[in-house]
Design an enzyme around this catalytic site. Structure first.
Site, PDB file in Angstrom:
ATOM      1  CB  SER A 138      -0.854  -0.024   1.281  1.00 40.41           C
ATOM      2  OG  SER A 138      -1.508   1.205   1.493  1.00 40.41           O
ATOM      3  CE1 TYR A 186      -5.314  -1.655   4.371  1.00 35.47           C
ATOM      4  CE2 TYR A 186      -3.899   0.250   4.041  1.00 35.47           C
ATOM      5  CZ  TYR A 186      -4.609  -0.824   3.524  1.00 35.47           C
ATOM      6  OH  TYR A 186      -4.610  -1.058   2.169  1.00 35.47           O
TER       7      TYR A 186
END
Ligand code: NAP
Length: 254
Positions: free
Chosen positions: A146, A159
């Site tokens: 990510s 996250y």
């Protein structure tokens, strides 16, 4: 010929979270390049099987909630793949969750769920897949990282921690397994229009500020990852080990 190096004929790919979003597009890309597909999904949907079989490839559906799965369960799933197809060449660790909340209020259960699915189970499934890959002389593991493998993000502390951990895990496993002819790499998608980012696109302020920072001047789509996943899964990427490949419309350059 160089384009032959990108072909995945007779390869077997296990893709987690293949029933929607980025995982579905990557499963289809691998199938179009020649691979048979095993889809590991918590929620089984019909679209991926139809697309893979329409591309002329074999398809196996495995139903599994990664949150509940143990190391033994994941070993059994890889065993099922090898029993059915004779091998496992490619693992795409795509399944992931995001829970948004200010860090001060972030719940222990949200923290544990996100770290578990996005990091712990990636390690355990990679370990399970690497065992037969070592026996058969090699393989490819592709983790879906990510922008938050590089940056801190806003209200997504678990996250971000998991995706930073995933970057480190990619490098650590690459170091150990490169000599076994296993390529471990990651794709770091930018801001892609999927269910994962729907709340951002619905928030007018966030949507505007995100779009303004993307040099390509548009959100990514699942199809934008198709070429990169085929490349990393192919012989063409055979000397790549431990790389994070951003596919981000230029986001990180700003
Ligand atoms: P998505 O549309 O929300 O899809 C997530 C997938 O993961 C779904 O198939 C989901 O299954 C599966 N999954 C979640 N929890 C699971 C569990 N416990 N067991 C098995 N499968 C589970 O998200 P996406 O955007 O395609 O994201 C895919 C990956 O890319 C994630 O790792 C995400 O962090 C990463 N990523 C996305 C973006 C983006 O902008 N969209 C950017 C960077 C990285 P269900 O259908 O059952 O929920």
């Amino acid at each position: 010929m160089i384009l032959d190096q990108f072909k995945l004929d007779n390869r077997v790919a296990l893709v987690t979270g293949a029933s929607r979003g980025l995982g579905q597009a990557m499963a289809l890309a691998l199938a179009e390049a020649g691979a048979d597909i095993v889809a590991l999904d918590r929620t089984v949907r019909e679209g991926t099987e139809a697309a893979v079989t329409a591309a002329g490839r074999r398809f196996l559906q495995v139903q599994c909630d990664l949150r509940a799965a143990t190391a033994a369960d994941l070993n059994d799933i890889v065993g099922q793949v090898v029993a059915q197809f004779g091998r496992i060449d490619i693992l795409v660790n795509n399944a992931g969750i995001i829970r948004r909340s200010p860090a001060i209020d972030y719940s222990e259960s949200d923290w544990n769920d996100v770290i578990d699915v996005n990091l712990n189970k990636v390690f355990l499934l990679s370990q399970a897949a690497a065992r037969p890959m070592v026996q058969q002389g090699g393989g490819k593991i592709i983790n879906i990282a990510s922008m938050l493998s590089y940056q801190g993000g806003i209200t997504v502390s678990a996250y971000t921690a998991a995706k930073h951990g995933l970057a480190g895990l990619t490098r650590a496993l690459a170091n150990e397994w490169a000599s076994k002819n296993i390529n471990v790499n990651a794709i770091a998608p930018g801001y892609m229009a999927t269910d994962n980012t729907a709340p951002l696109r619905e928030d007018e302020n966030r949507a505007t500020s995100i779009l303004a920072r993307i040099p390509a001047a548009r959100w990514g789509t699942p199809e934008d990852l198709m070429g990169t996943v085929v490349f990393l899964a192919s012989d063409a990427a055979r000397y790549m080990h431990g790389s994070l490949v951003p596919v981000d419309g230029g986001w990180l350059n700003r």
